[in-house]
Design a protein around this motif. Structure first.
Motif, mmCIF file in Angstrom:
data_model
loop_
_atom_site.group_PDB
_atom_site.id
_atom_site.type_symbol
_atom_site.label_atom_id
_atom_site.label_comp_id
_atom_site.label_asym_id
_atom_site.label_seq_id
_atom_site.Cartn_x
_atom_site.Cartn_y
_atom_site.Cartn_z
ATOM 1 N N PRO A 7 56.607 40.637 49.522
ATOM 2 C CA PRO A 7 57.772 41.454 49.861
ATOM 3 C C PRO A 7 57.480 42.954 49.895
ATOM 4 N N TYR A 8 56.455 43.425 49.219
ATOM 5 C CA TYR A 8 56.155 44.851 49.183
ATOM 6 C C TYR A 8 54.893 45.202 49.970
ATOM 7 N N GLY A 9 54.473 44.347 50.859
ATOM 8 C CA GLY A 9 53.345 44.628 51.724
ATOM 9 C C GLY A 9 51.995 44.243 51.147
ATOM 10 N N GLN A 10 51.939 43.686 49.942
ATOM 11 C CA GLN A 10 50.650 43.295 49.377
ATOM 12 C C GLN A 10 50.215 41.951 49.967
ATOM 13 N N THR A 11 48.907 41.748 50.061
ATOM 14 C CA THR A 11 48.385 40.508 50.610
ATOM 15 C C THR A 11 47.938 39.598 49.483
ATOM 16 N N GLN A 12 47.930 38.315 49.760
ATOM 17 C CA GLN A 12 47.486 37.326 48.794
ATOM 18 C C GLN A 12 45.960 37.300 48.766
ATOM 19 N N PRO A 13 45.353 36.968 47.617
ATOM 20 C CA PRO A 13 43.891 36.882 47.579
ATOM 21 C C PRO A 13 43.394 35.717 48.439
ATOM 22 N N SER A 14 42.201 35.884 48.993
ATOM 23 C CA SER A 14 41.636 34.832 49.835
ATOM 24 C C SER A 14 41.182 33.657 48.962
ATOM 25 N N CYS A 15 40.823 32.580 49.614
ATOM 26 C CA CYS A 15 40.399 31.383 48.886
ATOM 27 C C CYS A 15 39.120 31.649 48.081
ATOM 28 N N VAL A 16 38.200 32.410 48.657
ATOM 29 C CA VAL A 16 36.959 32.732 47.948
ATOM 30 C C VAL A 16 37.260 33.580 46.720
ATOM 31 N N ASP A 17 38.204 34.518 46.853
ATOM 32 C CA ASP A 17 38.586 35.337 45.711
ATOM 33 C C ASP A 17 39.220 34.496 44.616
ATOM 34 N N ARG A 18 40.019 33.518 45.006
ATOM 35 C CA ARG A 18 40.648 32.641 44.009
ATOM 36 C C ARG A 18 39.606 31.792 43.282
ATOM 37 N N VAL A 19 38.612 31.296 44.018
ATOM 38 C CA VAL A 19 37.557 30.486 43.391
ATOM 39 C C VAL A 19 36.757 31.346 42.414
ATOM 40 N N LYS A 20 36.427 32.582 42.819
ATOM 41 C CA LYS A 20 35.696 33.483 41.916
ATOM 42 C C LYS A 20 36.523 33.806 40.679
ATOM 43 N N MET A 21 37.815 34.040 40.860
ATOM 44 C CA MET A 21 38.682 34.334 39.733
ATOM 45 C C MET A 21 38.785 33.133 38.795
ATOM 46 N N GLY A 68 33.555 27.114 33.535
ATOM 47 C CA GLY A 68 33.771 27.950 34.700
ATOM 48 C C GLY A 68 33.601 27.189 35.996
ATOM 49 N N THR A 69 32.618 26.309 36.052
ATOM 50 C CA THR A 69 32.403 25.502 37.251
ATOM 51 C C THR A 69 33.591 24.592 37.523
ATOM 52 N N PHE A 70 34.105 23.954 36.489
ATOM 53 C CA PHE A 70 35.246 23.070 36.678
ATOM 54 C C PHE A 70 36.507 23.842 37.076
ATOM 55 N N MET A 71 36.688 25.029 36.521
ATOM 56 C CA MET A 71 37.838 25.841 36.918
ATOM 57 C C MET A 71 37.709 26.308 38.363
ATOM 58 N N ALA A 72 36.478 26.656 38.783
ATOM 59 C CA ALA A 72 36.262 27.069 40.165
ATOM 60 C C ALA A 72 36.542 25.913 41.122
ATOM 61 N N ILE A 73 36.134 24.720 40.763
ATOM 62 C CA ILE A 73 36.405 23.548 41.602
ATOM 63 C C ILE A 73 37.901 23.308 41.692
ATOM 64 N N GLY A 74 38.594 23.436 40.566
ATOM 65 C CA GLY A 74 40.040 23.260 40.562
ATOM 66 C C GLY A 74 40.756 24.280 41.424
ATOM 67 N N MET A 75 40.318 25.522 41.364
ATOM 68 C CA MET A 75 40.934 26.558 42.202
ATOM 69 C C MET A 75 40.604 26.327 43.671
ATOM 70 N N GLY A 76 39.409 25.819 43.961
ATOM 71 C CA GLY A 76 39.056 25.509 45.334
ATOM 72 C C GLY A 76 39.906 24.378 45.905
#
Length: 79
Positions: A7-21, A68-76
């Motif tokens: 709503p305020y012009g911000q963009t959502q993080p990309s899929c790669v950014d979500r996996v890294k996070m 971390g690997t399992f969380m990255a897979i889950g976010m992917g």
């Protein structure tokens, strides 16, 4: 795929950014758990000094990497 805009012009993080996070969050949680469990197990078998620090550090890195690997897979999967 178009990028969603909030709503305020911000963009959502990309899929790669979500996996890294997800990996970084999982790594941090795994390191904390590894510190607790590693310290307990190393003290239980009688390690002291430099040997204790090495054992705890190894356990922290292993559990951090695993979780971390399992969380990255889950976010992917959620992307």
């Amino acid at each position: 795929m178009p990028v969603a805009v909030g709503p305020y012009g911000q963009t959502q993080p990309s899929c790669v950014d979500r996996v890294k996070m997800g990996f970084m969050m999982g790594f941090a949680v795994g390191m904390a758990a590894g510190a607790m469990f590693g310290t307990f197990s190393c003290l239980r078998i009688g390690m002291r000094g430099r040997e204790l620090m090495g054992g705890v550090g190894k356990t922290m890195m292993q559990s951090g990497g695993t979780f971390g690997t399992f969380m990255a897979i889950g976010m992917g999967i959620r992307c």
